[in-house]
Design an enzyme around this catalytic site. Structure first.
Site, PDB file in Angstrom:
ATOM      1  N   PRO A 101       0.851  -1.177  -0.206  1.00 38.69           N
ATOM      2  CG  PRO A 101      -0.031  -0.956   2.056  1.00 38.69           C
ATOM      3  CD  PRO A 101       0.813  -1.867   1.193  1.00 38.69           C
ATOM      4  N   GLY A 121       1.770   5.059   1.312  1.00 35.05           N
ATOM      5  CA  GLY A 121       1.601   6.010   2.440  1.00 35.05           C
ATOM      6  C   GLY A 121       1.116   5.118   3.649  1.00 35.05           C
ATOM      7  N   GLY A 149       3.919   3.639   5.238  1.00 36.17           N
ATOM      8  CA  GLY A 149       5.215   3.605   6.051  1.00 36.17           C
ATOM      9  C   GLY A 149       5.854   2.291   5.491  1.00 36.17           C
ATOM     10  CG  LEU A 150       4.584  -1.129   4.615  1.00 33.48           C
ATOM     11  CD1 LEU A 150       3.837  -2.183   3.889  1.00 33.48           C
ATOM     12  CD2 LEU A 150       5.456  -1.695   5.740  1.00 33.48           C
ATOM     13  N   GLY A 151       7.571   2.301   2.563  1.00 35.80           N
ATOM     14  CA  GLY A 151       8.644   2.743   1.635  1.00 35.80           C
ATOM     15  C   GLY A 151       8.302   2.643   0.271  1.00 35.80           C
ATOM     16  CB  SER A 152       5.003   2.662  -1.523  1.00 39.20           C
ATOM     17  OG  SER A 152       4.547   3.888  -0.697  1.00 39.20           O
ATOM     18  CB  SER A 153       7.807   7.446  -2.125  1.00 38.39           C
ATOM     19  OG  SER A 153       8.401   7.414  -0.738  1.00 38.39           O
ATOM     20  CB  ALA A 154      12.416   4.392  -1.003  1.00 39.51           C
ATOM     21  CG  ASP A 175      12.375   5.226   3.692  1.00 41.66           C
ATOM     22  OD1 ASP A 175      12.996   5.118   4.841  1.00 41.66           O
ATOM     23  OD2 ASP A 175      11.360   5.853   3.568  1.00 41.66           O
TER      24      ASP A 175
HETATM   25  C1  MEV Z   1      10.134   7.479   6.444  1.00 39.17           C
HETATM   26  O1  MEV Z   1      10.173   6.260   6.047  1.00 39.17           O
HETATM   27  C2  MEV Z   1      11.573   7.716   7.415  1.00 39.17           C
HETATM   28  C3  MEV Z   1      11.609   8.916   7.987  1.00 39.17           C
HETATM   29  O2  MEV Z   1      12.823   8.932   8.788  1.00 39.17           O
HETATM   30  C4  MEV Z   1      12.147   9.892   6.711  1.00 39.17           C
HETATM   31  C5  MEV Z   1      13.363   9.613   6.066  1.00 39.17           C
HETATM   32  O3  MEV Z   1      14.066   8.902   6.843  1.00 39.17           O
HETATM   33  O4  MEV Z   1      13.507  10.258   5.183  1.00 39.17           O
HETATM   34  C6  MEV Z   1      10.547   9.435   8.772  1.00 39.17           C
END
Ligand code: MEV
Length: 335
Positions: free
Chosen positions: A101, A103, A105-110, A152
């Site tokens: 999914p 947004g 928190g699983l690093g989808s954008s990276a 990420d």
């Molecule tokens: C986001 O996955 C992690 C954060 O530390 C942002 C980042 O490291 O760029 C919140």
């Protein structure tokens, strides 16, 4: 000519947000991937389509313009910036397949950024250099989000369990955390750029209070690295139907450090009611430690629960989504 690359998402075990202030962090690549397929375009503009996300956009690369035909633009911005960095502007057909999914928190954008840059380099028959790929992907994240650490994008590029040092060195860790992690994600989506900015603003309002909080997270991460490095292999060998037999000292310390890290993330202002409730449910169901993972403000929690995977999964699935976090030893792959 067709070029395909994929990259994994990630879960942060320790150090999110503090890492943006130069502290170390520990994260693991998970077996949910973003895959990008690049083909020569047939239309005037470069098109991006994702059936998984319900997104269709046209990109005018000469005028840096994105025309959204369907869905939301969020993830498209990372593809657009990657194209501006690694492509000559000629029209392409880009397909995105997503196993995770957005947004959450699983690093989808990276994962999308790393896969896009790798697929483009491969499309242009350029040799792929892993370390420069991770750097380029980090620059794309900075352009889109305003601020980002290399965490990420490094995990998505290299895969495995990674310690990112204060000097941004990527140091692989050899601990076997198989069958011990559960990720629970809320239906509320987090916005990494906004959360990073809000932590910066809080830090600027209260530097004397927030600097020690950020430094404490760094200390927790260094301590966790020692525990993980001392407990590799046998001590972490567990699965959900065997009783916990690992090193009690090491394992419970790791969970405790996660719990302290969660408290400090709350102090940074990135917690929500849903995330808190999931963290407490996971602990109540037997997790030795549970905390927010990623930027917060929505998104996910991670629970360390050797020997209690099913109990924690069941408890979290009663109100939100939860998955067992399986490792990906593989980082970016050209397919
Ligand atoms: C986001 O996955 C992690 C954060 O530390 C942002 C980042 O490291 O760029 C919140």
């Amino acid at each position: 000519m067709e070029s395909t690359a994929s990259a994994p998402g990630k879960a942060i075990l320790f150090g999110e947000h503090a890492v943006v202030f130069g502290q170390p962090a520990i994260a693991v690549a998970v077996d949910k991937r973003a895959q990008i397929i690049v083909r020569k375009g047939k239309e005037k503009y470069t098109t991006v389509r994702s059936a998984d996300l319900g997104v269709h956009a046209d990109l005018d690369l000469f005028n840096n313009n994105c025309i959204i035909k369907k869905g939301k633009s969020g993830i498209i911005n990372y593809i657009l910036e990657s194209l501006l960095m690694a492509h000559d502007g000629s029209s392409l057909d880009i397909e995105l397949k997503m196993e995770m999914p957005i947004g959450a928190g699983l690093g989808s954008s990276a994962a999308v950024t790393v896969a896009t840059l790798a697929a483009l380099d491969n499309f242009h028959e350029k040799e792929i250099n892993i370390s420069s790929l991770a750097k380029k992907a980090h620059n794309v994240e900075i352009k889109v989000q305003g601020a980002a650490s290399p965490l990420d994008t490094a995990v998505s590029t290299y895969g495995g369990l990674v310690y990112l040092s204060e000097k941004s060195e990527v140091i692989p860790l050899d601990a076997d955390l198989e069958n011990s992690l559960v990720i629970g994600y809320t239906s509320q989506r987090g916005n990494t750029g906004k959360m990073v900015e809000s932590v910066h603003l809080r830090r600027d309002r209260h530097p004397e209070i927030m600097d020690p909080v950020i430094e404490s997270v760094g200390k927790i991460t260094r301590e966790a690295r020692k525990i993980l490095s001392n407990n590799h292999h046998n001590n972490f060998k567990l699965n959900h139907d065997t009783e916990y037999t690992g090193s009690n000292l090491g394992e419970s310390n790791l969970g405790e450090l996660m719990n302290i890290n969660h408290g400090l993330l709350d102090a940074m202002g990135v917690n929500t009611l849903e995330l808190s409730q999931m963290v407490y449910k996971a602990r109540q169901a037997g997790a030795q430690g549970a905390k927010i993972t990623g930027a917060g403000g929505g998104g996910s929690i991670i629970a360390y629960c050797p020997g209690k995977i099913l109990e924690v999964l069941n408890a979290l699935q009663q109100s939100e989504n939860a998955i067992k976090a399986d490792f990906s030893k593989e980082g970016v792959i050209i397919q």
